[in-house]
Design a protein around this motif. Structure first.
Motif, PDB file in Angstrom:
ATOM      1  N   LEU A  13      11.863   4.414   9.944  1.00  0.00           N
ATOM      2  CA  LEU A  13      11.011   3.542   9.619  1.00  0.00           C
ATOM      3  C   LEU A  13       9.872   3.884   8.931  1.00  0.00           C
ATOM      4  N   ALA A  14       9.568   5.361   9.992  1.00  0.00           N
ATOM      5  CA  ALA A  14       8.088   5.426   9.922  1.00  0.00           C
ATOM      6  C   ALA A  14       7.879   5.910   9.014  1.00  0.00           C
ATOM      7  N   ALA A  15       8.754   6.801   7.816  1.00  0.00           N
ATOM      8  CA  ALA A  15       8.618   7.301   6.738  1.00  0.00           C
ATOM      9  C   ALA A  15       8.743   6.137   6.242  1.00  0.00           C
ATOM     10  N   LEU A  16       8.966   4.636   5.632  1.00  0.00           N
ATOM     11  CA  LEU A  16       8.928   3.911   5.097  1.00  0.00           C
ATOM     12  C   LEU A  16       7.695   2.987   5.223  1.00  0.00           C
ATOM     13  N   VAL A  17       6.473   3.061   6.555  1.00  0.00           N
ATOM     14  CA  VAL A  17       5.586   2.498   6.023  1.00  0.00           C
ATOM     15  C   VAL A  17       4.609   3.494   5.587  1.00  0.00           C
ATOM     16  N   LEU A  18       4.579   4.707   6.339  1.00  0.00           N
ATOM     17  CA  LEU A  18       4.118   5.861   5.553  1.00  0.00           C
ATOM     18  C   LEU A  18       3.948   6.360   3.888  1.00  0.00           C
ATOM     19  N   LEU A  21       2.670   2.898   2.149  1.00  0.00           N
ATOM     20  CA  LEU A  21       0.646   2.675   2.158  1.00  0.00           C
ATOM     21  C   LEU A  21       0.046   4.451   1.316  1.00  0.00           C
ATOM     22  N   LEU A  22       1.455   4.947   1.251  1.00  0.00           N
ATOM     23  CA  LEU A  22       0.562   6.259   0.104  1.00  0.00           C
ATOM     24  C   LEU A  22       1.021   5.742  -1.227  1.00  0.00           C
ATOM     25  N   VAL A  23       1.900   5.238  -1.315  1.00  0.00           N
ATOM     26  CA  VAL A  23       2.576   4.792  -2.758  1.00  0.00           C
ATOM     27  C   VAL A  23       1.249   3.376  -3.501  1.00  0.00           C
ATOM     28  N   PHE A  24       1.502   2.641  -2.285  1.00  0.00           N
ATOM     29  CA  PHE A  24       0.347   1.568  -2.804  1.00  0.00           C
ATOM     30  C   PHE A  24      -1.337   2.019  -2.617  1.00  0.00           C
ATOM     31  N   LEU A  25      -2.015   2.914  -2.265  1.00  0.00           N
ATOM     32  CA  LEU A  25      -2.697   3.467  -1.954  1.00  0.00           C
ATOM     33  C   LEU A  25      -3.159   4.696  -3.391  1.00  0.00           C
ATOM     34  N   ALA A  26      -2.092   5.116  -3.751  1.00  0.00           N
ATOM     35  CA  ALA A  26      -2.172   5.883  -4.642  1.00  0.00           C
ATOM     36  C   ALA A  26      -2.379   5.140  -5.981  1.00  0.00           C
ATOM     37  N   ILE A  27      -1.716   4.035  -6.514  1.00  0.00           N
ATOM     38  CA  ILE A  27      -2.000   3.395  -7.454  1.00  0.00           C
ATOM     39  C   ILE A  27      -3.181   2.197  -7.438  1.00  0.00           C
ATOM     40  N   ARG A  28      -3.698   1.829  -6.194  1.00  0.00           N
ATOM     41  CA  ARG A  28      -5.175   1.964  -6.270  1.00  0.00           C
ATOM     42  C   ARG A  28      -6.445   2.718  -6.246  1.00  0.00           C
ATOM     43  N   VAL A  29      -6.135   3.769  -6.540  1.00  0.00           N
ATOM     44  CA  VAL A  29      -7.534   5.178  -6.656  1.00  0.00           C
ATOM     45  C   VAL A  29      -6.939   5.249  -8.163  1.00  0.00           C
ATOM     46  N   VAL A  30      -6.360   4.634  -9.178  1.00  0.00           N
ATOM     47  CA  VAL A  30      -6.361   5.363 -10.376  1.00  0.00           C
ATOM     48  C   VAL A  30      -7.206   4.571 -11.199  1.00  0.00           C
ATOM     49  N   GLN A 283       4.949  -0.034  -8.552  1.00  0.00           N
ATOM     50  CA  GLN A 283       5.059   0.437  -6.714  1.00  0.00           C
ATOM     51  C   GLN A 283       6.155  -0.099  -5.969  1.00  0.00           C
ATOM     52  N   ASP A 284       7.210  -0.863  -6.810  1.00  0.00           N
ATOM     53  CA  ASP A 284       8.686  -1.016  -6.431  1.00  0.00           C
ATOM     54  C   ASP A 284       9.084  -0.153  -6.754  1.00  0.00           C
ATOM     55  N   VAL A 285       9.023   0.082  -8.449  1.00  0.00           N
ATOM     56  CA  VAL A 285      10.410   1.909  -8.387  1.00  0.00           C
ATOM     57  C   VAL A 285       9.710   2.652  -7.839  1.00  0.00           C
ATOM     58  N   VAL A 286       8.532   3.547  -7.677  1.00  0.00           N
ATOM     59  CA  VAL A 286       8.655   4.620  -6.754  1.00  0.00           C
ATOM     60  C   VAL A 286       8.660   4.928  -5.061  1.00  0.00           C
ATOM     61  N   LEU A 287       8.434   3.406  -5.142  1.00  0.00           N
ATOM     62  CA  LEU A 287       9.268   3.355  -3.608  1.00  0.00           C
ATOM     63  C   LEU A 287      10.609   3.226  -3.361  1.00  0.00           C
ATOM     64  N   LEU A 288      11.106   2.403  -4.115  1.00  0.00           N
ATOM     65  CA  LEU A 288      13.001   2.686  -4.297  1.00  0.00           C
ATOM     66  C   LEU A 288      13.527   3.330  -4.085  1.00  0.00           C
TER      67      LEU A 288
ATOM     68  N   MET B 116       2.873  16.431  10.304  1.00  0.00           N
ATOM     69  CA  MET B 116       3.939  16.831  10.475  1.00  0.00           C
ATOM     70  C   MET B 116       4.941  15.865   9.350  1.00  0.00           C
ATOM     71  N   ARG B 117       5.046  14.626   9.669  1.00  0.00           N
ATOM     72  CA  ARG B 117       5.147  13.275   9.692  1.00  0.00           C
ATOM     73  C   ARG B 117       5.085  13.221   8.415  1.00  0.00           C
ATOM     74  N   THR B 118       3.552  13.159   7.675  1.00  0.00           N
ATOM     75  CA  THR B 118       2.553  13.222   6.568  1.00  0.00           C
ATOM     76  C   THR B 118       3.459  13.557   5.824  1.00  0.00           C
ATOM     77  N   MET B 119       3.213  15.087   6.019  1.00  0.00           N
ATOM     78  CA  MET B 119       3.979  16.430   5.389  1.00  0.00           C
ATOM     79  C   MET B 119       5.759  15.732   4.369  1.00  0.00           C
ATOM     80  N   ASP B 120       6.284  15.756   5.284  1.00  0.00           N
ATOM     81  CA  ASP B 120       7.561  14.800   5.649  1.00  0.00           C
ATOM     82  C   ASP B 120       7.900  14.069   4.242  1.00  0.00           C
TER      83      ASP B 120
END
Lengths: 314, 283
Positions: A13-18, A21-30, A283-288, B116-120
């Motif tokens: 779950l934590a990985a999903l949140v991260l 967030l990463l996908v959302f921000l990555a696309i917004r900084v284009v 967003q949706d495809v990369v996340l999926l 490390m979780r971010t790296m993962d």
């Protein structure tokens, strides 16, 4: 065991949140204005404003993120800007290409890789072993898209056995759909077979040196029984792990091969959406894809624990 | 001492076929890249439409492409790209990854966990999707492709460094260095890092091969090296368009990619065997 599964689930779950967030921000900084890119440089300001409003681009970032997540959780994936279709529908239809493609690739990889690995291990330091190891080294070195081009050259251009690209929908012809995905699956499958053959060989060699194998031979069992009933069974555990991880990497790896064969799959959808700045789809495809990859690796870890009692005890 | 060193030097390469073959292939690719800096049979980007799509001949050993450009010259110049991408992408991954790996082991538990979780998560992104996303953000081109590939390498080296430091931290030579009053970073830099360097170098060689593959894939998609400069991946894309007219076009750039990756993979395997005999023969 329950504690381990709980920990893995929380980590997932934590990985999903991260990831989200990463996908959302990555696309917004284009760089550049998304609305301008979609409507073109000669678009009038009122339509630009309307599109920005429609996409929610005028809202603060945290509001945009919150809206996206809320919509995802309620199953509302939004609409593609490029295709003007619901994203859920788009993903579902593209998955009918990528899913079977990845599945067939893994089946080919297993059908080729495991027998080759067994053959190499049982013919250690002989010509056959060197042949399999050479195949494995070349398999690791050959890019799947080059393998795809070469297969296309031979089977589509020269022999005309398979189509050189494109996809016949399953609803139109199952045979046609299978023919469309066979060469791409073969190009991915052969490459992954190289890795599976290598691991099967090394794991089997390791297992064949164990005491219980000596005991089995000492009991007078025929070599075939020793190999398939005792050695291979134990050697399969790391191979299953690898196959799970490879399946996950295949989902990402289909991007290039779908472009080589002009297949309307998820990977090609992601690539085209990134090029066209179709943000909701990206967003949706990369996340999926990432969720599938992370989810599969968690499942592989859990399967490993379930399959190997030694790991469970640790 | 001299005799031991001499005999070891004489013995190891002969035993280690992977290392020898890998070193020869990598040496040849590097030599081709160096030679192409000052000599190619023809100008790799100069078009000669009247010579287009010719097969191999004495004038053009590997033939010409759809614009009449000499394939051999373009393959030679493509080697520069691949070597450059490998060096920069592995350089970015190794320098940031090692620094991060060192930093987290000396930081508090939550910093370690968070980093490390971010790296993962970064590592969990499919490599090519990650690179396409980053190139879409940064814009297509060889430099951005190198950065994108390099970023994907960071978690690999961060994990490797962290694992190595955690293992080495309890070793006697590290405890001895601390007891002599050395600072943490000094111990890490002067004592621990040299001890994990071999595994970093081996991983670096393997990532070099992966970087060549990734650049070829990005260039194939039109996101790496831009026209008219030659890149093996880009050449394959162009070859696919003319596959029916000139099937040979798809052979040589692909062969160059496969050979380079094979060379670096073999070199990595061989170096692992040389530097860590415990892992000899492992997958």
């Amino acid at each position: 065991m329950a504690a381990y599964l709980g920990r893995r689930f929380i980590g997932f779950l934590a990985a999903l949140v991260l990831v989200s967030l990463l996908v959302f921000l990555a696309i917004r900084v284009v760089p550049g204005d998304t609305a301008q890119i979609i409507l073109g440089t000669d678009a009038d300001p009122s339509s630009l404003h309307a599109l920005r409003e429609r996409l929610g681009l005028n809202e603060p970032l945290y509001v945009q993120y919150g809206t996206w997540i809320k919509n995802l959780l309620t199953g509302r994936l939004g609409e593609s800007i490029r295709y003007g279709k619901p994203i859920g529908e788009l993903i579902a239809s593209r998955f009918t290409v990528t899913g079977p493609l990845a599945l067939l690739a893994i089946v080919i990889a297993l059908l080729l890789g495991i027998p080759l690995g067994i053959f190499a291990a049982t013919h250690r330091s002989r010509f056959g072993d060197y042949g399999v190891m050479a195949f494995s080294q070349f398999g690791l070195a050959v890019p799947a898209f080059w393998a795809g081009i070469l297969l296309m050259l031979l089977f589509s251009v020269k022999l005309r056995w398979f189509p050189a690209g494109g996809f016949t929908p399953w609803s139109k012809s199952v045979w046609g759909a299978l023919r469309s995905i066979f060469l791409p699956s073969l190009s991915l499958g052969v490459i992954h077979a190289a890795v599976i053959a290598r691991l099967t060989r090394s794991t089997l060699l390791e297992v064949l040196g164990e005491d219980y194998i000596r005991t089995a031979r000492g009991k007078g069992l025929v070599e075939r029984t020793v190999l398939y009933k005792h050695a291979l069974r134990n050697a399969l555990i790391p191979i299953i792990t690898l196959v799970g991880l490879q399946f996950a990497s295949l989902l990402g790896g289909t991007i290039i091969i779908e472009n080589v064969f002009y297949l309307p799959g998820l990977g090609r959808l992601a690539y085209q959406a990134i090029s066209a700045r179709d943000l909701p789809v990206v967003q949706d495809v990369v996340l999926l894809i990432t969720v599938l990859v992370v989810g599969l690796s968690v499942l592989v870890d859990v399967a490993y624990v379930l399959l190997d009692p030694r790991v469970r005890l640790e | 001492m001299t005799r031991t060193r001499h005999s070891r030097r004489a013995r190891l390469p002969r035993r280690n076929t992977s290392f020898v073959i890998g070193a020869v292939i990598v040496g040849l690719i590097a030599l081709t890249a160096c030679v192409s800096l000052c000599y190619t049979p023809y100008d790799p980007i100069k078009m000669a439409i009247e010579d287009r799509l010719q097969g191999p001949s004495t004038a053009h050993l590997l033939g010409t492409d759809q614009y009449g450009r000499d394939i051999l010259s373009r393959v030679m110049e493509g080697a520069q790209n691949s070597i450059l991408v490998g060096v920069v992408a592995v350089g970015i991954g190794m320098s940031f990854g090692v620094l991060l790996g060192l930093w987290v082991t000396f930081s508090s538990g939550w910093v370690d966990e968070a980093v490390m979780r971010t790296m993962d998560v970064i590592y969990a992104f499919p490599a090519i999707l990650n690179a396409i996303l980053l190139v879409a953000i940064l814009g297509p081109g060889i430099i951005n492709a190198m950065i994108a590939i390099g970023i994907h390498n960071v978690p690999i080296f961060a994990r490797l460094t962290r694992g190595g430091v955690l293992r080495a931290r309890e070793e006697e030579y590290v405890l001895a260095a601390y007891s002599l009053g050395r600072q943490r970073w000094a111990v890490a830099w002067r004592h621990i890092l040299p001890n994990i360097l071999s595994s970093l170098i081996v991983q670096g060689t393997i990532q070099f091969a992966a970087a060549i593959l990734a650049e070829a894939a990005l260039s194939y998609l039109g996101l790496g090296t831009q026209l008219p400069y030659p890149s093996w991946g880009r050449m394959l894309r162009e070859a696919q368009t003319f596959m029916r007219l000139a099937p040979g076009l798809a052979i040589f750039p692909g062969l160059a990619i496969a050979l380079s990756v094979l060379g670096f993979n073999l070199l990595g395997d061989g170096m692992r065997d040389l530097l860590d005999p415990k892992l000899r023969g492992a997958v």
